[in-house]
Design an enzyme around this catalytic site. Structure first.
Site, PDB file in Angstrom:
ATOM      1  CG  MET A  16     -10.016 -10.012   1.417  1.00  0.00           C
ATOM      2  SD  MET A  16     -11.712 -10.215   0.794  1.00  0.00           S
ATOM      3  CE  MET A  16     -11.682 -11.923   0.285  1.00  0.00           C
ATOM      4  CG  ASN A  17      -5.105  -6.174   2.434  1.00  0.00           C
ATOM      5  OD1 ASN A  17      -4.603  -7.084   3.100  1.00  0.00           O
ATOM      6  ND2 ASN A  17      -4.372  -5.389   1.677  1.00  0.00           N
ATOM      7  CG  ASP A  18      -4.838  -4.145  -1.539  1.00  0.00           C
ATOM      8  OD1 ASP A  18      -5.558  -3.692  -0.650  1.00  0.00           O
ATOM      9  OD2 ASP A  18      -3.746  -3.634  -1.846  1.00  0.00           O
ATOM     10  CD1 TRP A  47      -2.613  -5.857   6.282  1.00  0.00           C
ATOM     11  CD2 TRP A  47      -0.805  -6.049   7.584  1.00  0.00           C
ATOM     12  NE1 TRP A  47      -1.494  -5.729   5.470  1.00  0.00           N
ATOM     13  CE2 TRP A  47      -0.376  -5.837   6.248  1.00  0.00           C
ATOM     14  CE3 TRP A  47       0.160  -6.196   8.579  1.00  0.00           C
ATOM     15  CZ2 TRP A  47       0.965  -5.782   5.883  1.00  0.00           C
ATOM     16  CZ3 TRP A  47       1.498  -6.144   8.227  1.00  0.00           C
ATOM     17  CH2 TRP A  47       1.886  -5.939   6.890  1.00  0.00           C
ATOM     18  CD1 TRP A  85      -5.891   1.224   3.185  1.00  0.00           C
ATOM     19  CD2 TRP A  85      -5.525  -0.292   4.782  1.00  0.00           C
ATOM     20  NE1 TRP A  85      -5.322   0.123   2.590  1.00  0.00           N
ATOM     21  CE2 TRP A  85      -5.079  -0.819   3.551  1.00  0.00           C
ATOM     22  CE3 TRP A  85      -5.399  -1.070   5.927  1.00  0.00           C
ATOM     23  CZ2 TRP A  85      -4.511  -2.085   3.434  1.00  0.00           C
ATOM     24  CZ3 TRP A  85      -4.839  -2.341   5.816  1.00  0.00           C
ATOM     25  CH2 TRP A  85      -4.404  -2.839   4.588  1.00  0.00           C
ATOM     26  CD  GLU A 142      -0.774   1.405  -1.000  1.00  0.00           C
ATOM     27  OE1 GLU A 142       0.149   0.869  -0.387  1.00  0.00           O
ATOM     28  OE2 GLU A 142      -1.945   1.394  -0.605  1.00  0.00           O
ATOM     29  NE  ARG A 187       2.690  -0.019  -1.284  1.00  0.00           N
ATOM     30  CZ  ARG A 187       3.418   0.945  -0.725  1.00  0.00           C
ATOM     31  NH1 ARG A 187       4.731   0.877  -0.732  1.00  0.00           N
ATOM     32  NH2 ARG A 187       2.821   1.992  -0.183  1.00  0.00           N
ATOM     33  CG  ASP A 188       0.530  -2.438  -4.880  1.00  0.00           C
ATOM     34  OD1 ASP A 188       0.885  -3.382  -4.160  1.00  0.00           O
ATOM     35  OD2 ASP A 188       0.177  -1.337  -4.425  1.00  0.00           O
ATOM     36  CB  SER A 240      -1.207  -5.961  -4.271  1.00  0.00           C
ATOM     37  OG  SER A 240      -2.029  -5.894  -3.142  1.00  0.00           O
TER      38      SER A 240
END
Length: 494
Positions: A37-39, A63, A306, A223, A167-168, A99
């Site tokens: 799991m991340n963001d 990852w 990270w 980000e 992104r995001d 994300s």
């Protein structure tokens, strides 16, 4: 129609989850159902529940190709896993569904906006990411990707902007029914910027303006932006990469940034007035916020760093957890955070001490545990003879311990987990400059099996860290070089 890749992910996670007992997870922090799991993604209220999606690689605790995991909660503390929502199964997102965010459409459906990533091989043999913004619409469990994806791509970017760092998207629906979203991007100067896009219906989007430019002030690429009104001010949260420390701010290279300022709705102009870190500990990144039905602005971040992702080996069932949900408010011109009030419903077995003298090491009857909520108030016994150091040590036994230590003469608070059981030379310490007058300090420390979060001076600063210490290490002790007067209120959380 559910793709083969999504069906396989859903079957895998349902089976793999059964190998993890409740005691092997945090009690009240959302963790990966299985794998990585991340963001946080798509943090939202929908269908009478809170929804949290997250960057997810179900097949490995490291990852990999990004999916969207999915969980729901009624109190933001106890989570029920739902089937994975997205898998990388289209040409435009074949290398990952990155994300994004979620809104409720007027027809009652939920719409997800995410970054699709595909990799192109260059003539020289190198590989280049192409990042685009994509949509999926569903009913809170199953989502269908929009037939006209991607809805934002390279042609929608201003000249000189990178399509490899785009992104995001964080989108929201305005009171007039139109939509906005902010997206992180890298311009020609190599730093970061936040782009603003608008839409009349949520499906057809157009570029509005560069909302905020970094100009190489705070790291490089920005980000996971989030923009919202709070206590009459406008707040931007973002997570810059490759930051340089500034005094006691921004010590995590991939860290967090809060900008507070004013916003002109007519011209969509953000005027910065204050900047600060969001979290001053070791593990915190990529936060998202929501406005709860009762009007609170609540934030959750990925409680990880990270640079410490090899903290756990590959033979574990899950990696990655979210922070405690935090209510946000502005006080004295800066961002404050406090644990959501729902946490108080979990408090049991109150233990309370007042005016305890701490000199050397002190242990208190009933003060121990790995799922606790503990409030400390410190002051010197003699303000004219200030103590040299105070420390609270937790997750402790004869072999292990982690600690917060405070040196009042420098007004510096340090977290230290080097004896927490880690077998790697990763980041174990972080220091923060805190406000203290004459050696006085308030701390609220939340432990939940594999983490610690400290809220300092009623939320003026927060320090978070992951600790994977054996659960049998549940001791707590206090230490002073000099003499400290201390009040302690401790609850078990269950």
């Amino acid at each position: 129609m559910t793709s083969q890749a999504l069906r396989e992910a859903r079957i895998y996670e349902e089976v793999a989850e059964k190998s993890v007992s409740a005691e092997e997870r945090p009690e009240f922090h959302l963790s990966a159902r299985t794998g990585w799991m991340n963001d946080p993604n798509g943090f939202s209220c929908y269908g009478g529940k809170y929804h949290m999606f997250y960057q997810y690689h179900p097949y490995d605790s490291h990852w990999g190709p990004m999916h969207w995991g999915h969980a729901v909660s009624e109190d933001l503390l106890h989570w029920e896993y739902l089937p994975a929502a997205l898998a990388p199964d289209e040409t435009y997102d074949r290398n990952g569904c990155f994300s994004g965010s979620a809104v409720t459409l007027p027809d009652g459906r939920q719409m997800l906006m995410y970054t699709g990533v595909q990799q192109l091989r260059l003539a020289n043999g190198g590989i280049r990411d192409i990042q685009t913004q994509c949509l999926a619409v569903g009913d809170g469990v199953d989502y269908e990707k929009y037939e006209n994806n991607p809805v934002l791509d390279e042609k929608d970017l201003p000249e000189g902007c990178s399509s490899a760092d785009f992104r995001d998207p964080k989108m929201w629906r305005k009171e007039d029914g139109t939509y906005c979203c902010v997206v992180g991007n890298r311009p020609a100067d190599g730093s970061g910027q936040i782009l603003l896009f608008t839409s009349k219906d949520g499906f057809s989007w157009e570029f509005k303006k560069v909302l905020i430019a970094n100009n190489n002030r705070f790291g490089k690429m920005w980000e996971c932006p989030d923009l919202f009104e709070l206590d009459g001010r406008m707040v931007l949260l973002t997570s810059p990469q490759d930051m340089l420390p500034q005094g006691f701010e921004y010590h995590n290279g991939n860290g967090t940034l809060c900008l507070i300022g004013d916003y002109d709705e007519k011209t969509d102009t953000f005027t910065e007035e204050h900047d600060q870190s969001i979290d001053y500990g070791i593990d915190f990144y990529a936060p998202q916020t929501i406005l709860t039905p009762d009007g609170r602005r609540v934030m959750i971040g990925w409680m990880q760093n990270w640079d410490t992702c090899n903290f756990r080996s590959r033979n574990v069932a899950w990696f990655g957890q979210m922070s405690l949900p935090r209510e946000l408010f502005i006080k004295n011109g800066r961002l404050y955070q406090r644990p959501i009030k729902e946490l108080e419903n979990m408090r049991h077995n109150k233990v309370e001490y007042h005016d305890i003298s701490v000199s050397g090491t002190v242990r208190l009857e009933g003060v121990k545990g790995r799922r606790i909520d503990m409030e400390l108030t410190l002051r010197p016994e003699d303000p004219r003879n200030l103590y040299q150091k105070f420390a609270v040590r937790f997750a402790q036994n004869d072999q292990y311990q982690s600690s917060f230590s405070f040196r009042p003469r420098e007004s510096v608070l340090k977290i230290d987990r080097k004896f927490s059981g880690s077998r790697r030379a990763i980041i174990h310490q972080r220091r923060s400059l805190v406000n203290s007058k004459d050696g006085e300090l308030k701390m609220r420390i939340i432990l939940d099996r594999f983490s610690v979060e400290a809220f300092i001076n009623d939320g003026e600063q927060v320090m978070s860290a992951i600790i994977y210490t054996d659960q049998e290490a549940d001791g707590i002790s206090f230490f002073a070089d000099g003499t400290v007067k201390m009040d302690v209120v401790k609850y078990d959380l269950c």
